[in-house]
Design an enzyme around this catalytic site. Structure first.
Site, short mmCIF file in Angstrom:
data_model
loop_
_atom_site.label_atom_id
_atom_site.label_comp_id
_atom_site.label_asym_id
_atom_site.label_seq_id
_atom_site.Cartn_x
_atom_site.Cartn_y
_atom_site.Cartn_z
N ARG A 1 10.71 -0.80 -4.18
CA ARG A 1 9.61 -0.93 -5.14
C ARG A 1 9.54 0.35 -5.96
O ARG A 1 9.68 1.45 -5.42
CB ARG A 1 8.27 -1.22 -4.42
CG ARG A 1 8.32 -2.58 -3.69
CD ARG A 1 6.95 -3.04 -3.25
NE ARG A 1 6.10 -3.35 -4.39
CZ ARG A 1 4.79 -3.57 -4.30
NH1 ARG A 1 4.18 -3.52 -3.13
NH2 ARG A 1 4.08 -3.84 -5.37
N ASP B 1 -1.05 4.81 -6.46
CA ASP B 1 0.36 4.60 -6.13
C ASP B 1 1.23 5.75 -6.61
O ASP B 1 2.27 6.03 -6.03
CB ASP B 1 0.84 3.27 -6.69
CG ASP B 1 0.19 2.11 -5.93
OD1 ASP B 1 -0.95 1.75 -6.28
OD2 ASP B 1 0.79 1.63 -4.96
N ASN C 1 -2.28 2.83 -10.36
CA ASN C 1 -2.87 2.12 -9.23
C ASN C 1 -2.84 0.63 -9.58
O ASN C 1 -2.40 0.24 -10.66
CB ASN C 1 -4.30 2.62 -8.97
CG ASN C 1 -4.87 2.08 -7.67
OD1 ASN C 1 -4.21 2.14 -6.62
ND2 ASN C 1 -6.06 1.53 -7.71
N LYS C 2 -3.29 -0.18 -8.66
CA LYS C 2 -3.26 -1.65 -8.82
C LYS C 2 -3.72 -2.09 -10.20
O LYS C 2 -4.70 -1.56 -10.73
CB LYS C 2 -4.16 -2.26 -7.75
CG LYS C 2 -4.31 -3.77 -7.79
CD LYS C 2 -3.00 -4.52 -7.70
CE LYS C 2 -2.18 -4.02 -6.53
NZ LYS C 2 -0.78 -4.47 -6.60
N GLY D 1 0.86 -1.17 0.00
CA GLY D 1 0.00 0.00 0.00
C GLY D 1 0.89 1.22 0.00
O GLY D 1 1.77 1.36 0.87
#
Lengths: 328, 328
Positions: B77, B221, B231-232, B35
């Site tokens: 990341r 993100d 985003n995801k 997250g």
């Protein structure tokens, strides 16, 4: 009837031997056999088995039991119209029969199977003609040999295009919740030496945005008279992404998947299956305790998002009511 | 630093105690913590731990080791910009420090955490103000308490709207391959007594077509200066379906998720993770042997598909470069 249990693939190749219509019905419901054309073929053999046992029990009055078994088979799954189409053929074939109906009905089931296989080869060649050399494709779920009498609808086109040396790369969605893409499509294509790259269902739009995809190629469970197409859940999202990213959308299906009795996709019943298929994975609970799930297993893609409908009787591009009517 | 191991949820609540920056970096890489805001916060604490150990080893020359640890944390990341944002703050906070840097740096990490929590409550109230009574929502992945310092971004809005009695139903995608929706979002919402219905990722477009969904609500993100939002994986497909079906799309993210150094989403690096995350399920192989997978874990939704960007400094609806600049 010998069925490859598709629930066990790719881990094991387990065959189930079936000799009653009731067991065929159970095999369709439990997804030992799946895929719209394969369901229709299995049901046709189920009908022949029903006639055999009904005639053995009551040579003079087998027809009532036969008709009841047809209705039992018809009720197994609601969306794929090939099921009702095949059973209608088996009902018509039984109508003139008197004494022992089995030889004529098993021959009719056999014809349905053989015609489906021939249709797939015709669609493969026809669909492949739309694909330019150097193409990359995306397919969804499994519209392959496992879903048909053999060769496949969407995967028939993939096979033919690969054989013609036109494909650079084939992507397949994993296709939750049953993972037909990861389990079945990958298994089939790799057995034929066709390399395949799996993606999650959610990654398809990103794939089309960042790598060139020329065609999204899918099968169909029921096509309305205007070309609206019910297929595995997630197909509609692929069609939206394809349109947004200038990939083209090809539906490959025999005429037995076309339901001319309904004018649009609004008339197609969409099966909803058990929430457990989403909440569990291999009978292990993965979702948080207390969570519910909604599990529609098909969706309807509007004809306006489909660039080509490939059938054994020709291509309709784009699908229109007139073009579809002309196939018959 | 005590982290709830999110890989183990919902089966077990396992906490991991961490006292080195290297272990924080490993926890981020292995998704013990995930997250975007939570990654930034964890990295800030990691930086404070790095300063403590570097100073203990070499009170006069701790800064070189500290800077190296910041770079190690930054590399964990690539997509979530909150990570770099938090580490930039920790670098600035360290700049004037001499003797023992730990007290000032742990205080800075603590400020980052507390500010994030406050931002989430502000965004929750703000975003909920956009939601009319009787609404149904769809969310994706987990942009909840688990992804932040607490309360959540997208789920903060869900919590606030639920608390205000405005919600009829909340749907959540399961979110393959990590199933953050099924495992984390459902777990969080049910603990708060908010009922949730899970769907497969592929079912979202069908959901929007057949049941009314008022808002699709997601976190982010990294947001470019023009509002393009990473985003995801799967978010872009949801945005396309929302636009096609007249659902609205809300992105809820603190200003720390906005990267003003890149003008559009084309500049956002999209992380690709191991193929095994797609090919396996709970370390059991599910895909056919020999199949490959491509596993991008984020996608970029163009600003044009986003109806509202909710931040702690206000709402930009629709997101524009000018509106976003005015937040700062």
């Amino acid at each position: 009837v010998r069925l490859l249990d598709q629930r066990c693939l790719p881990a094991t190749e387990t065959y189930v031997e079936i000799d009653t219509a009731a067991a065929i019905a159970a095999a369709i419901e439990s997804m030992i056999v799946r895929g719209a054309p394969a369901i229709g073929i299995a049901a046709a053999y189920g009908a022949a088995l029903a006639a055999r046992s009904a005639h053995a029990l009551d040579p003079g009055g087998w027809r009532a039991a036969y008709d009841a078994e047809l209705e039992r088979l018809r009720a197994t799954r609601p969306t794929a119209v090939n099921l009702g189409w095949a059973l209608d053929r088996m009902a018509r074939a039984a109508a003139p029969l008197g004494a022992d109906p089995f030889p004529a009905l098993i021959a009719e089931a056999e014809r349905i199977r053989v015609e489906d296989l021939a249709a797939n080869h015709a669609m493969g060649a026809s669909g492949a003609s739309l694909i330019a050399p150097g193409a990359s494709l995306l397919t969804h779920c499994n519209a392959g040999a496992l879903a048909t009498a053999g060769y496949g609808t969407a995967l028939g086109v993939v096979r033919a295009a690969w054989g013609a040396g036109r494909l650079v790369r084939v992507y397949a969605t994993e296709t939750r919740p049953w993972l037909q893409g990861a389990r079945l499509t990958a298994w089939e294509l790799l057995r034929d030496g066709i390399p395949v790259t799996l993606i999650t269902d959610g990654a398809a739009a990103h794939l089309m945005r960042t790598r060139r995809i020329d065609w999204v190629i899918v099968g169909a469970d029921r096509i309305a008279a205007n070309g609206d197409t019910a297929n595995k859940i997630g197909t509609y999202a692929l069609a939206l992404a394809a349109r947004a990213q200038r990939a083209r959308m090809m539906v490959v299906a025999p005429r037995s998947s076309i339901d001319r009795t309904i004018s649009t996709g609004a008339g197609i019943p969409v099966e909803e299956r058990a929430a457990a298929e989403v909440l569990e994975f291999g009978s292990r609970r993965v979702a948080a305790a207390g969570a519910d799930a909604w599990n529609p297993v098909f969706d309807v893609t509007p004809a306006a998002l489909i660039d080509a409908l490939v059938t054994e009787a020709g291509i309709v591009s784009p699908p229109t009511p007139q073009g579809i009517a002309a196939l018959f």
